[in-house]
Design a protein around this motif. Structure first.
Motif, PDB file in Angstrom:
ATOM      1  N   LYS A 182       6.670  -4.234   7.311  1.00 51.19           N
ATOM      2  CA  LYS A 182       5.449  -4.135   8.106  1.00 51.19           C
ATOM      3  C   LYS A 182       4.887  -2.715   8.091  1.00 51.19           C
ATOM      4  O   LYS A 182       3.689  -2.517   7.968  1.00 51.19           O
ATOM      5  N   GLU A 183       5.744  -1.735   8.213  1.00 52.56           N
ATOM      6  CA  GLU A 183       5.317  -0.326   8.213  1.00 52.56           C
ATOM      7  C   GLU A 183       5.830   0.363   6.949  1.00 52.56           C
ATOM      8  O   GLU A 183       6.575   1.324   7.011  1.00 52.56           O
ATOM      9  N   ASP A 184       5.397  -0.126   5.800  1.00 56.84           N
ATOM     10  CA  ASP A 184       5.855   0.400   4.517  1.00 56.84           C
ATOM     11  C   ASP A 184       5.245   1.780   4.279  1.00 56.84           C
ATOM     12  O   ASP A 184       4.017   1.916   4.191  1.00 56.84           O
ATOM     13  N   PRO A 185       6.076   2.834   4.184  1.00 52.33           N
ATOM     14  CA  PRO A 185       5.548   4.191   4.018  1.00 52.33           C
ATOM     15  C   PRO A 185       4.883   4.436   2.660  1.00 52.33           C
ATOM     16  O   PRO A 185       4.202   5.443   2.479  1.00 52.33           O
ATOM     17  N   ARG A 186       5.048   3.517   1.734  1.00 55.85           N
ATOM     18  CA  ARG A 186       4.456   3.683   0.401  1.00 55.85           C
ATOM     19  C   ARG A 186       2.974   3.308   0.366  1.00 55.85           C
ATOM     20  O   ARG A 186       2.261   3.642  -0.562  1.00 55.85           O
ATOM     21  N   VAL A 187       2.499   2.596   1.390  1.00 54.40           N
ATOM     22  CA  VAL A 187       1.119   2.100   1.415  1.00 54.40           C
ATOM     23  C   VAL A 187       0.160   3.246   1.749  1.00 54.40           C
ATOM     24  O   VAL A 187       0.375   4.002   2.693  1.00 54.40           O
ATOM     25  N   THR A 188      -0.919   3.340   0.981  1.00 55.24           N
ATOM     26  CA  THR A 188      -1.932   4.379   1.199  1.00 55.24           C
ATOM     27  C   THR A 188      -2.868   3.975   2.340  1.00 55.24           C
ATOM     28  O   THR A 188      -2.816   2.834   2.813  1.00 55.24           O
ATOM     29  N   ARG A 189      -3.755   4.896   2.750  1.00 54.95           N
ATOM     30  CA  ARG A 189      -4.701   4.573   3.837  1.00 54.95           C
ATOM     31  C   ARG A 189      -5.633   3.429   3.436  1.00 54.95           C
ATOM     32  O   ARG A 189      -5.775   2.459   4.171  1.00 54.95           O
ATOM     33  N   ILE A 190      -6.268   3.531   2.279  1.00 57.37           N
ATOM     34  CA  ILE A 190      -7.140   2.433   1.816  1.00 57.37           C
ATOM     35  C   ILE A 190      -6.282   1.201   1.525  1.00 57.37           C
ATOM     36  O   ILE A 190      -6.711   0.068   1.721  1.00 57.37           O
ATOM     37  N   GLY A 191      -5.045   1.438   1.093  1.00 61.04           N
ATOM     38  CA  GLY A 191      -4.131   0.333   0.821  1.00 61.04           C
ATOM     39  C   GLY A 191      -3.862  -0.526   2.034  1.00 61.04           C
ATOM     40  O   GLY A 191      -3.768  -1.755   1.931  1.00 61.04           O
ATOM     41  N   LYS A 192      -3.743   0.080   3.211  1.00 60.32           N
ATOM     42  CA  LYS A 192      -3.514  -0.686   4.444  1.00 60.32           C
ATOM     43  C   LYS A 192      -4.646  -1.688   4.675  1.00 60.32           C
ATOM     44  O   LYS A 192      -4.410  -2.839   5.029  1.00 60.32           O
ATOM     45  N   PHE A 193      -5.869  -1.220   4.459  1.00 59.87           N
ATOM     46  CA  PHE A 193      -7.018  -2.101   4.682  1.00 59.87           C
ATOM     47  C   PHE A 193      -7.094  -3.205   3.635  1.00 59.87           C
ATOM     48  O   PHE A 193      -7.252  -4.374   3.973  1.00 59.87           O
ATOM     49  N   ILE A 194      -6.963  -2.851   2.357  1.00 58.27           N
ATOM     50  CA  ILE A 194      -7.127  -3.883   1.324  1.00 58.27           C
ATOM     51  C   ILE A 194      -5.961  -4.868   1.309  1.00 58.27           C
ATOM     52  O   ILE A 194      -6.134  -6.018   0.919  1.00 58.27           O
ATOM     53  N   ARG A 195      -4.792  -4.439   1.787  1.00 58.73           N
ATOM     54  CA  ARG A 195      -3.668  -5.376   1.893  1.00 58.73           C
ATOM     55  C   ARG A 195      -3.865  -6.324   3.078  1.00 58.73           C
ATOM     56  O   ARG A 195      -3.606  -7.519   2.981  1.00 58.73           O
TER      57      ARG A 195
END
Length: 193
Positions: free
Chosen positions: A81-94
């Motif tokens: 749920k809180e994957d540190p590998r995800v980017t800021r834009i990545g959070k939204f597009i995921r």
């Protein structure tokens, strides 16, 4: 339906593709826009899946350090749920599954269908039981019952059950219902990560 649907989707979504590309490049100019990964399709045939990159460029290497923090406890799938590998834009597009849009190319190529079980990773399939391998008897898809029924909040056993249910029931009407339901679920999704 797959060819027409994927072509129409790609044409209609050109502005979205451009916007996401720009946002990914603004966040990391040197990183790739697209993420490519080997997945397993119908009858175990491997293919390359396309996504918008939603994680840091070395995400696959970092995954090994995070395996113990997997939020899905039953089955071979890895999700945090809180994957540190995800980017800021990545959070939204995921969260909105916009990262999946390039898979329309996979549909056009015939690797995937608009509707069907989500395609697994080869290392996940290596851990499948014979029961779970039944998921591989049909062409994988962009959306499925799992996608519209809770997504990341559903354990792997229930995910497989939903895929097998779809395989038994599938027809054009169910496919159209799942496509339309997916659009509405994604617009208000709280279950994706």
């Amino acid at each position: 339906m797959d060819i027409i649907g994927s072509l129409l989707g790609m044409i209609i979504l050109i502005p979205v593709f451009i916007l996401i590309t720009v946002l990914i490049k603004l966040e990391n100019r040197n990183g790739p826009v697209f993420f490519k990964q080997v997945r397993v399709g119908r009858n175990g045939k491997e293919f390359t899946i396309y996504k918008f990159r939603s994680m840091v460029s070395n995400a696959e290497e970092l995954k090994m350090l995070l395996l113990e923090q997997n939020d899905i406890k039953d089955g071979p799938v890895f999700k945090m749920k809180e994957d540190p590998r995800v980017t800021r834009i990545g959070k939204f597009i995921r969260k909105t599954s916009l990262d999946e849009l390039p898979q329309l190319i996979n549909v056009l190529k015939g690797d995937m269908s608009l509707v069907g079980p989500r395609p697994p990773l080869p290392e996940e399939v290596a851990q499948y039981s014979s029961y779970e391998k039944q998921r591989l008897k049909v062409t994988p898809g962009l959306t499925c019952y799992w996608q519209v029924s809770g997504r990341s909040n559903i354990g792997f056993d229930e995910w497989v059950r939903l895929d097998l249910k779809y395989m038994e029931e599938r027809n054009m009407i169910i496919d159209l219902k799942l496509i339309f339901k997916t659009v509405f679920v994604l617009l208000g999704s709280k279950d994706a990560y």
